[in-house]
Design a protein around this motif. Structure first.
Motif, PDB file in Angstrom:
ATOM      1  N   LYS A  41       0.828  -1.206   0.000  1.00 39.23           N
ATOM      2  CA  LYS A  41       0.000   0.000   0.000  1.00 39.23           C
ATOM      3  C   LYS A  41       0.864   1.258   0.000  1.00 39.23           C
ATOM      4  CE  LYS A  41      -4.009   2.026   0.285  1.00 39.23           C
ATOM      5  NZ  LYS A  41      -4.854   2.131  -0.892  1.00 39.23           N
ATOM      6  N   ALA A  42       1.923   1.269   0.808  1.00 41.39           N
ATOM      7  CA  ALA A  42       2.818   2.430   0.856  1.00 41.39           C
ATOM      8  C   ALA A  42       3.507   2.630  -0.492  1.00 41.39           C
ATOM      9  CB  ALA A  42       3.848   2.257   1.964  1.00 41.39           C
ATOM     10  N   ALA A  43       3.914   1.543  -1.139  1.00 40.53           N
ATOM     11  CA  ALA A  43       4.562   1.649  -2.450  1.00 40.53           C
ATOM     12  C   ALA A  43       3.579   2.176  -3.493  1.00 40.53           C
ATOM     13  CB  ALA A  43       5.107   0.285  -2.873  1.00 40.53           C
ATOM     14  N   VAL A  82      10.438  -5.159  -2.927  1.00 41.39           N
ATOM     15  CA  VAL A  82       9.247  -4.681  -3.620  1.00 41.39           C
ATOM     16  C   VAL A  82       9.533  -4.652  -5.117  1.00 41.39           C
ATOM     17  CG1 VAL A  82       7.579  -2.804  -3.834  1.00 41.39           C
ATOM     18  CG2 VAL A  82       8.724  -3.192  -1.646  1.00 41.39           C
ATOM     19  N   ALA A  83       8.691  -5.317  -5.911  1.00 38.83           N
ATOM     20  CA  ALA A  83       8.765  -5.245  -7.372  1.00 38.83           C
ATOM     21  C   ALA A  83       7.588  -4.399  -7.826  1.00 38.83           C
ATOM     22  CB  ALA A  83       8.695  -6.636  -7.980  1.00 38.83           C
ATOM     23  N   LEU A  84       7.883  -3.367  -8.620  1.00 38.02           N
ATOM     24  CA  LEU A  84       6.845  -2.423  -9.028  1.00 38.02           C
ATOM     25  C   LEU A  84       7.150  -1.853 -10.395  1.00 38.02           C
ATOM     26  CD1 LEU A  84       8.554   0.370  -8.529  1.00 38.02           C
ATOM     27  CD2 LEU A  84       7.750   0.091  -6.206  1.00 38.02           C
ATOM     28  N   SER A  85       6.255  -1.016 -10.876  1.00 35.78           N
ATOM     29  CA  SER A  85       6.483  -0.308 -12.141  1.00 35.78           C
ATOM     30  C   SER A  85       6.731   1.159 -11.833  1.00 35.78           C
ATOM     31  CB  SER A  85       5.275  -0.459 -13.066  1.00 35.78           C
ATOM     32  OG  SER A  85       4.144   0.182 -12.521  1.00 35.78           O
ATOM     33  N   VAL A  92      13.844   6.949 -12.399  1.00 36.32           N
ATOM     34  CA  VAL A  92      13.712   5.684 -11.685  1.00 36.32           C
ATOM     35  C   VAL A  92      14.373   5.746 -10.308  1.00 36.32           C
ATOM     36  CG1 VAL A  92      14.298   3.218 -11.742  1.00 36.32           C
ATOM     37  CG2 VAL A  92      13.498   4.369 -13.815  1.00 36.32           C
ATOM     38  N   ARG A  93      15.565   6.286 -10.229  1.00 34.78           N
ATOM     39  CA  ARG A  93      16.282   6.348  -8.956  1.00 34.78           C
ATOM     40  C   ARG A  93      15.510   7.167  -7.925  1.00 34.78           C
ATOM     41  NH1 ARG A  93      22.436   6.573  -7.972  1.00 34.78           N
ATOM     42  NH2 ARG A  93      22.320   5.663 -10.032  1.00 34.78           N
ATOM     43  N   ASP A  94      14.937   8.292  -8.338  1.00 37.81           N
ATOM     44  CA  ASP A  94      14.174   9.143  -7.412  1.00 37.81           C
ATOM     45  C   ASP A  94      12.908   8.449  -6.925  1.00 37.81           C
ATOM     46  OD1 ASP A  94      16.126  11.049  -7.819  1.00 37.81           O
ATOM     47  OD2 ASP A  94      14.889  12.297  -9.150  1.00 37.81           O
ATOM     48  N   VAL A  95      12.200   7.796  -7.851  1.00 31.11           N
ATOM     49  CA  VAL A  95      10.975   7.080  -7.471  1.00 31.11           C
ATOM     50  C   VAL A  95      11.318   5.957  -6.498  1.00 31.11           C
ATOM     51  CG1 VAL A  95       9.080   5.633  -8.301  1.00 31.11           C
ATOM     52  CG2 VAL A  95       9.733   7.689  -9.578  1.00 31.11           C
ATOM     53  N   ALA A  96      12.377   5.206  -6.786  1.00 31.94           N
ATOM     54  CA  ALA A  96      12.779   4.109  -5.905  1.00 31.94           C
ATOM     55  C   ALA A  96      13.117   4.632  -4.507  1.00 31.94           C
ATOM     56  CB  ALA A  96      13.968   3.358  -6.496  1.00 31.94           C
ATOM     57  N   GLN A  97      13.795   5.766  -4.416  1.00 31.38           N
ATOM     58  CA  GLN A  97      14.141   6.321  -3.106  1.00 31.38           C
ATOM     59  C   GLN A  97      12.898   6.788  -2.352  1.00 31.38           C
ATOM     60  OE1 GLN A  97      17.237   6.198  -1.629  1.00 31.38           O
ATOM     61  NE2 GLN A  97      15.995   6.718   0.144  1.00 31.38           N
ATOM     62  N   ARG A  98      11.939   7.388  -3.072  1.00 31.66           N
ATOM     63  CA  ARG A  98      10.698   7.822  -2.419  1.00 31.66           C
ATOM     64  C   ARG A  98       9.897   6.614  -1.919  1.00 31.66           C
ATOM     65  NH1 ARG A  98      10.278  11.489  -6.749  1.00 31.66           N
ATOM     66  NH2 ARG A  98       8.536  10.308  -7.598  1.00 31.66           N
ATOM     67  N   VAL A  99       9.884   5.537  -2.706  1.00 37.51           N
ATOM     68  CA  VAL A  99       9.201   4.311  -2.270  1.00 37.51           C
ATOM     69  C   VAL A  99       9.886   3.762  -1.025  1.00 37.51           C
ATOM     70  CG1 VAL A  99       8.718   1.894  -2.852  1.00 37.51           C
ATOM     71  CG2 VAL A  99       8.285   3.691  -4.540  1.00 37.51           C
ATOM     72  N   ARG A 100      11.195   3.690  -1.043  1.00 38.60           N
ATOM     73  CA  ARG A 100      11.964   3.192   0.107  1.00 38.60           C
ATOM     74  C   ARG A 100      11.639   4.002   1.367  1.00 38.60           C
ATOM     75  NH1 ARG A 100      16.433   3.275  -2.689  1.00 38.60           N
ATOM     76  NH2 ARG A 100      16.420   1.189  -3.490  1.00 38.60           N
ATOM     77  N   ASP A 101      11.668   5.331   1.239  1.00 40.10           N
ATOM     78  CA  ASP A 101      11.388   6.204   2.385  1.00 40.10           C
ATOM     79  C   ASP A 101       9.953   6.052   2.867  1.00 40.10           C
ATOM     80  OD1 ASP A 101      13.999   7.136   2.146  1.00 40.10           O
ATOM     81  OD2 ASP A 101      13.420   8.991   1.117  1.00 40.10           O
ATOM     82  N   THR A 114      11.192  -1.999  13.287  1.00 46.94           N
ATOM     83  CA  THR A 114      12.287  -1.268  12.648  1.00 46.94           C
ATOM     84  C   THR A 114      12.541  -1.853  11.268  1.00 46.94           C
ATOM     85  OG1 THR A 114      13.305  -0.850  14.791  1.00 46.94           O
ATOM     86  CG2 THR A 114      14.714  -0.620  12.857  1.00 46.94           C
ATOM     87  N   VAL A 115      12.538  -1.008  10.247  1.00 47.83           N
ATOM     88  CA  VAL A 115      12.792  -1.458   8.875  1.00 47.83           C
ATOM     89  C   VAL A 115      14.288  -1.315   8.612  1.00 47.83           C
ATOM     90  CG1 VAL A 115      12.287  -1.112   6.445  1.00 47.83           C
ATOM     91  CG2 VAL A 115      10.493  -0.765   8.151  1.00 47.83           C
TER      92      VAL A 115
END
Length: 134
Positions: A41-43, A82-85, A92-101, A114-115
């Motif tokens: 859901k967060a992703a 997480v596998a996503l589009s 891509v790098r920015d989106v991946a970092q925002r998803v991670r955060d 704790t993640v």
């Protein structure tokens, strides 16, 4: 003197009953599956990211499914994949970092766990109009 009545010094709930301290109430277990749903859901809620195309035996089906997640909970530590589009032409790098955060913040806020690590696999690029490139 020095004697305490039962319940003295303890908090009371709305019904006037004495509440036990947190250490005496038991424990709460949060399953991997629950954490995986929070991660998905967060992703999904992160701008520029999305779910994956649906397919059976390599044949595309209409519609999309949620991001694919693999979550492990070891005590109080979470690791997630997480596998996503990613929507084209988003970086891509920015989106991946925002998803991670976003995943880290959401899981920690909702579960208290704790993640330690969030691995991102960009499985598809989603072009405007709904077409994807694998």
């Amino acid at each position: 003197m020095g004697e305490r009545a039962e319940g003295e010094g303890r908090a009371q709930d709305e019904g006037g009953r004495t509440a036990r301290p947190p250490g005496e109430r038991g424990r709460t277990a949060i399953s991997d599956r629950v954490v995986a749903r929070i991660v998905a859901k967060a992703a999904e809620e992160t701008a520029g990211s999305g779910g994956l195309d649906r397919s059976v035996l390599g044949v595309g089906l209409p519609g999309r499914r949620a991001a694919r997640t693999d979550v492990r909970v070891h005590g109080q530590i979470v690791t997630a994949k997480v596998a996503l589009s990613v929507a084209y032409p988003m970086p891509v790098r920015d989106v991946a970092q925002r998803v991670r955060d976003g995943v880290r913040a959401r899981v920690e806020a909702l579960t208290g766990l704790t993640v330690r690590q969030v691995d991102i696999d960009v499985a598809e690029l989603e072009r405007p109009g709904g077409r994807t490139v694998s």
